[in-house]
Design a protein around this motif. Structure first.
Motif, PDB file in Angstrom:
ATOM      1  N   THR A 189       1.122  -1.116   0.173  1.00 30.59           N
ATOM      2  CA  THR A 189      -0.536   0.082  -0.024  1.00 30.59           C
ATOM      3  C   THR A 189       1.014   0.989  -0.055  1.00 30.59           C
ATOM      4  O   THR A 189       0.849   2.274  -0.626  1.00 30.59           O
ATOM      5  CB  THR A 189      -1.313  -0.433   1.275  1.00 30.59           C
ATOM      6  N   VAL A 190       1.947   1.365   0.696  1.00 36.50           N
ATOM      7  CA  VAL A 190       2.962   2.626   0.731  1.00 36.50           C
ATOM      8  C   VAL A 190       3.567   3.033  -0.296  1.00 36.50           C
ATOM      9  O   VAL A 190       4.131   3.893  -1.373  1.00 36.50           O
ATOM     10  CB  VAL A 190       4.035   2.453   2.005  1.00 36.50           C
ATOM     11  N   ALA A 191       3.743   1.164  -1.063  1.00 34.89           N
ATOM     12  CA  ALA A 191       4.632   1.873  -2.160  1.00 34.89           C
ATOM     13  C   ALA A 191       3.748   2.010  -3.460  1.00 34.89           C
ATOM     14  O   ALA A 191       4.257   3.006  -4.629  1.00 34.89           O
ATOM     15  CB  ALA A 191       5.258  -0.177  -2.932  1.00 34.89           C
ATOM     16  N   ALA A 192       2.168   1.887  -3.186  1.00 34.65           N
ATOM     17  CA  ALA A 192       1.336   2.255  -3.960  1.00 34.65           C
ATOM     18  C   ALA A 192       1.318   3.834  -4.104  1.00 34.65           C
ATOM     19  O   ALA A 192       0.822   4.080  -5.101  1.00 34.65           O
ATOM     20  CB  ALA A 192       0.228   0.936  -4.661  1.00 34.65           C
ATOM     21  N   ALA A 193       0.878   4.138  -3.089  1.00 36.67           N
ATOM     22  CA  ALA A 193       0.749   5.209  -2.596  1.00 36.67           C
ATOM     23  C   ALA A 193       2.220   6.887  -3.306  1.00 36.67           C
ATOM     24  O   ALA A 193       1.475   7.596  -3.712  1.00 36.67           O
ATOM     25  CB  ALA A 193       0.597   5.511  -1.052  1.00 36.67           C
ATOM     26  N   LEU A 194       3.342   5.582  -3.221  1.00 35.96           N
ATOM     27  CA  LEU A 194       4.192   6.090  -3.456  1.00 35.96           C
ATOM     28  C   LEU A 194       4.890   6.868  -5.539  1.00 35.96           C
ATOM     29  O   LEU A 194       4.201   7.949  -5.931  1.00 35.96           O
ATOM     30  CB  LEU A 194       5.566   5.764  -3.214  1.00 35.96           C
ATOM     31  N   LEU A 195       3.449   5.550  -5.576  1.00 34.83           N
ATOM     32  CA  LEU A 195       3.494   5.435  -7.481  1.00 34.83           C
ATOM     33  C   LEU A 195       2.593   7.051  -7.714  1.00 34.83           C
ATOM     34  O   LEU A 195       2.253   7.981  -8.081  1.00 34.83           O
ATOM     35  CB  LEU A 195       3.020   4.759  -7.760  1.00 34.83           C
ATOM     36  N   VAL A 196       1.494   7.237  -6.812  1.00 32.11           N
ATOM     37  CA  VAL A 196      -0.025   8.008  -6.487  1.00 32.11           C
ATOM     38  C   VAL A 196       0.946   9.696  -6.882  1.00 32.11           C
ATOM     39  O   VAL A 196       0.719  10.426  -7.314  1.00 32.11           O
ATOM     40  CB  VAL A 196      -0.614   7.674  -6.050  1.00 32.11           C
ATOM     41  N   LEU A 197       1.702   9.316  -5.495  1.00 31.65           N
ATOM     42  CA  LEU A 197       2.331  11.072  -5.354  1.00 31.65           C
ATOM     43  C   LEU A 197       2.919  11.127  -6.204  1.00 31.65           C
ATOM     44  O   LEU A 197       3.237  12.312  -6.751  1.00 31.65           O
ATOM     45  CB  LEU A 197       2.866  10.914  -4.128  1.00 31.65           C
ATOM     46  N   VAL A 198       4.418  10.759  -7.375  1.00 37.01           N
ATOM     47  CA  VAL A 198       4.567  11.180  -8.794  1.00 37.01           C
ATOM     48  C   VAL A 198       4.085  11.660  -9.157  1.00 37.01           C
ATOM     49  O   VAL A 198       3.846  12.811 -10.000  1.00 37.01           O
ATOM     50  CB  VAL A 198       5.288   9.922  -8.422  1.00 37.01           C
ATOM     51  N   VAL A 199       2.933  11.007  -9.561  1.00 34.92           N
ATOM     52  CA  VAL A 199       1.831  11.729 -10.905  1.00 34.92           C
ATOM     53  C   VAL A 199       1.744  12.230 -10.632  1.00 34.92           C
ATOM     54  O   VAL A 199       1.226  13.712 -10.861  1.00 34.92           O
ATOM     55  CB  VAL A 199       1.069  10.261 -11.158  1.00 34.92           C
ATOM     56  N   PHE A 200       0.802  12.677  -9.114  1.00 35.49           N
ATOM     57  CA  PHE A 200       0.858  14.092  -8.618  1.00 35.49           C
ATOM     58  C   PHE A 200       1.916  15.124  -8.533  1.00 35.49           C
ATOM     59  O   PHE A 200       1.356  16.698  -9.123  1.00 35.49           O
ATOM     60  CB  PHE A 200       0.482  14.126  -7.222  1.00 35.49           C
ATOM     61  N   ALA A 201       3.039  14.774  -8.512  1.00 35.20           N
ATOM     62  CA  ALA A 201       3.797  16.044  -8.525  1.00 35.20           C
ATOM     63  C   ALA A 201       4.703  16.402  -9.659  1.00 35.20           C
ATOM     64  O   ALA A 201       4.966  17.318 -10.172  1.00 35.20           O
ATOM     65  CB  ALA A 201       5.373  15.050  -7.677  1.00 35.20           C
ATOM     66  N   ALA A 202       3.948  15.389 -10.257  1.00 33.26           N
ATOM     67  CA  ALA A 202       4.729  15.346 -12.201  1.00 33.26           C
ATOM     68  C   ALA A 202       3.161  16.467 -12.622  1.00 33.26           C
ATOM     69  O   ALA A 202       3.478  17.374 -13.294  1.00 33.26           O
ATOM     70  CB  ALA A 202       4.403  13.816 -13.065  1.00 33.26           C
ATOM     71  N   SER A 203       2.249  16.430 -12.356  1.00 32.09           N
ATOM     72  CA  SER A 203       1.217  17.003 -12.940  1.00 32.09           C
ATOM     73  C   SER A 203       1.065  18.441 -12.224  1.00 32.09           C
ATOM     74  O   SER A 203       1.274  19.668 -13.008  1.00 32.09           O
ATOM     75  CB  SER A 203      -0.702  16.638 -12.814  1.00 32.09           C
ATOM     76  N   SER A 204       1.513  18.030 -11.177  1.00 27.35           N
ATOM     77  CA  SER A 204       2.054  19.796 -10.103  1.00 27.35           C
ATOM     78  C   SER A 204       3.072  20.767 -10.897  1.00 27.35           C
ATOM     79  O   SER A 204       2.893  21.757 -11.375  1.00 27.35           O
ATOM     80  CB  SER A 204       2.286  19.469  -8.473  1.00 27.35           C
ATOM     81  N   ALA A 205       4.366  20.123 -11.239  1.00 29.11           N
ATOM     82  CA  ALA A 205       5.279  20.306 -11.823  1.00 29.11           C
ATOM     83  C   ALA A 205       5.122  20.928 -12.794  1.00 29.11           C
ATOM     84  O   ALA A 205       5.372  22.128 -13.523  1.00 29.11           O
ATOM     85  CB  ALA A 205       5.887  19.083 -12.547  1.00 29.11           C
ATOM     86  N   LEU A 206       4.107  20.705 -13.928  1.00 34.98           N
ATOM     87  CA  LEU A 206       2.929  21.235 -14.611  1.00 34.98           C
ATOM     88  C   LEU A 206       2.670  21.946 -14.808  1.00 34.98           C
ATOM     89  O   LEU A 206       2.491  23.870 -15.351  1.00 34.98           O
ATOM     90  CB  LEU A 206       2.301  20.225 -15.614  1.00 34.98           C
ATOM     91  N   ALA A 207       1.287  22.714 -13.487  1.00 31.56           N
ATOM     92  CA  ALA A 207       1.026  23.248 -13.481  1.00 31.56           C
ATOM     93  C   ALA A 207       2.046  24.520 -13.205  1.00 31.56           C
ATOM     94  O   ALA A 207       2.180  25.492 -13.398  1.00 31.56           O
ATOM     95  CB  ALA A 207      -0.267  23.503 -12.521  1.00 31.56           C
ATOM     96  N   ALA A 208       3.501  24.062 -12.146  1.00 36.12           N
ATOM     97  CA  ALA A 208       3.859  25.209 -11.699  1.00 36.12           C
ATOM     98  C   ALA A 208       4.267  25.693 -12.871  1.00 36.12           C
ATOM     99  O   ALA A 208       4.814  27.436 -12.797  1.00 36.12           O
ATOM    100  CB  ALA A 208       4.969  25.184 -10.498  1.00 36.12           C
ATOM    101  N   ALA A 209       5.416  25.177 -14.125  1.00 38.38           N
ATOM    102  CA  ALA A 209       6.026  25.466 -15.263  1.00 38.38           C
ATOM    103  C   ALA A 209       5.015  26.119 -15.668  1.00 38.38           C
ATOM    104  O   ALA A 209       5.498  27.674 -16.517  1.00 38.38           O
ATOM    105  CB  ALA A 209       6.145  24.407 -15.859  1.00 38.38           C
ATOM    106  N   ALA A 210       3.678  26.126 -15.660  1.00 35.89           N
ATOM    107  CA  ALA A 210       2.830  27.378 -16.150  1.00 35.89           C
ATOM    108  C   ALA A 210       2.533  27.977 -16.072  1.00 35.89           C
ATOM    109  O   ALA A 210       2.394  29.568 -17.283  1.00 35.89           O
ATOM    110  CB  ALA A 210       1.439  26.406 -16.994  1.00 35.89           C
ATOM    111  N   THR A 211       2.178  28.175 -14.991  1.00 35.70           N
ATOM    112  CA  THR A 211       2.236  29.903 -14.232  1.00 35.70           C
ATOM    113  C   THR A 211       2.690  30.398 -13.669  1.00 35.70           C
ATOM    114  O   THR A 211       2.876  31.946 -13.744  1.00 35.70           O
ATOM    115  CB  THR A 211       1.473  29.291 -12.925  1.00 35.70           C
ATOM    116  N   ARG A 212       4.604  29.500 -13.578  1.00 37.12           N
ATOM    117  CA  ARG A 212       5.390  30.488 -12.641  1.00 37.12           C
ATOM    118  C   ARG A 212       5.143  31.567 -11.832  1.00 37.12           C
ATOM    119  O   ARG A 212       5.872  31.952 -11.208  1.00 37.12           O
ATOM    120  CB  ARG A 212       5.912  32.054 -14.069  1.00 37.12           C
ATOM    121  N   ALA A 213       4.098  31.026 -10.933  1.00 35.85           N
ATOM    122  CA  ALA A 213       3.711  32.116  -9.642  1.00 35.85           C
ATOM    123  C   ALA A 213       3.756  30.829  -8.291  1.00 35.85           C
ATOM    124  O   ALA A 213       2.950  29.545  -9.404  1.00 35.85           O
ATOM    125  CB  ALA A 213       2.494  32.795  -9.639  1.00 35.85           C
ATOM    126  N   VAL A 214       3.486  31.459  -6.921  1.00 36.02           N
ATOM    127  CA  VAL A 214       3.698  29.784  -6.249  1.00 36.02           C
ATOM    128  C   VAL A 214       1.850  29.835  -6.203  1.00 36.02           C
ATOM    129  O   VAL A 214       1.542  28.739  -6.186  1.00 36.02           O
ATOM    130  CB  VAL A 214       4.038  30.644  -5.045  1.00 36.02           C
TER     131      VAL A 214
END
Length: 302
Positions: A189-214
């Motif tokens: 379960t912990v390993a599966a949660a880490l994969l979901v967290l990586v997906v969250f981080a990737a989508s959030s990085a795209l949002a951060a790159a697009a907006t350029r503001a916190v």
């Protein structure tokens, strides 16, 4: 002889200082440590407060000992399992979106990204470092949440211990000494949660790159998945990432709003769900890399 003496006094070639290979990663950790700690305590407080409230309500009804979900939270493995499920759902999304906004959009907004490009022109490596640090800090938040949750539930159980229900039929379902899930169940379960967290981080990085503001990055990183969560109850649910996250995590039906804040899905199909989540993560990371690669960088003076 003179030549040998002169050679002996020549300075040694200057190489990379010991530990410099890990210096950029440590710098990223220092940047994200404080906001991650604040966010982790916020997540732990919300999870623990919700569990304590549910325990108080069950105690008032006289069912604190018959609720297997609450009983499992009094164990270390149960607390870790609950923390993993929470981080793979809404609270984990808020944590990762906020932290990624600070680390990626903050670097863009404050001009730090251009300085990083001055020393490291491989944008993929800069993105990988930030995603690695965000995921590692999210894992630390998971452990902190589990520790706080177990402590709070232990205190609740000490102050309001489960009592035997008045009827013999209800007493047959008493779960006072629940052992909780085993580590062989919690580890996947912990390993599966880490994969979901990586997906969250990737989508959030795209949002951060697009907006350029916190602040806009934090909102854009979490809002789309949050406002579209009700779609999992419609016929288009298979076209939403929420559905496949629920399939991958195998959220139990009885633990909604207790062990996780998300919607459940039919069990099975975890291999397909994993493939879809990995594909989404790769696409989001690639898009973020493309946007950040086009970002203006400083060039050294000649």
């Amino acid at each position: 002889m003179a030549d040998s003496r002169a050679t002996a006094h020549l300075p040694e070639p200057v190489g990379r200082p010991p530990g410099s290979r890990w210096a950029p990663l440590r710098a990223e950790l220092r940047t994200g440590a404080l906001p991650a700690l604040v966010l982790a305590f916020a997540v732990a407080a919300v999870v623990s407060a919700r569990a304590a409230m549910l325990h108080g309500e069950a105690y008032a009804r006289g069912t604190a000992g018959t609720d297997a979900t609450l009983a499992s939270l009094h164990t270390v493995t149960g607390a870790v399992n609950s923390a993993a499920l929470h981080h793979a759902s809404l609270l984990g999304l808020f944590f990762v979106a906020s932290l990624t906004a600070v680390m990626v959009a903050g670097a863009l907004e404050g001009g730090v990204w251009a300085l990083l490009r001055l020393h490291e022109n491989r944008v993929w490596l800069l993105v990988a470092r930030k995603l690695t640090v965000v995921t590692a800090l999210a894992g630390g938040s998971l452990l902190l949440t589990a520790a706080v949750l177990w402590t709070v539930m232990w205190a609740c159980r000490a102050m309001q211990p489960p009592v035997a229900p008045p009827s013999r039929e209800a007493a047959a379902g008493l779960v006072v000494d629940a052992s909780g899930p085993g580590w062989e169940e919690v580890a996947p379960t912990v390993a599966a949660a880490l994969l979901v967290l990586v997906v969250f981080a990737a989508s959030s990085a795209l949002a951060a790159a697009a907006t350029r503001a916190v602040i806009p990055a934090a909102v854009l990183g979490a809002a789309p998945l949050t406002v579209t969560l009700p779609l999992v109850t419609t016929e288009v649910r298979t076209w939403t990432p929420h559905y496949w996250i629920a399939r991958w995590m195998e959220f139990p039906d009885g633990g909604q709003w207790q062990l996780y804040w998300w919607s459940s899905a039919p069990s099975g199909g975890t291999a397909v769900a994993a493939g879809i989540l990995v594909s989404l993560g790769v696409l989001a990371t690639g898009a973020a890399w493309r946007v950040l690669r086009a970002e203006r960088s400083l060039t050294p003076r000649t």
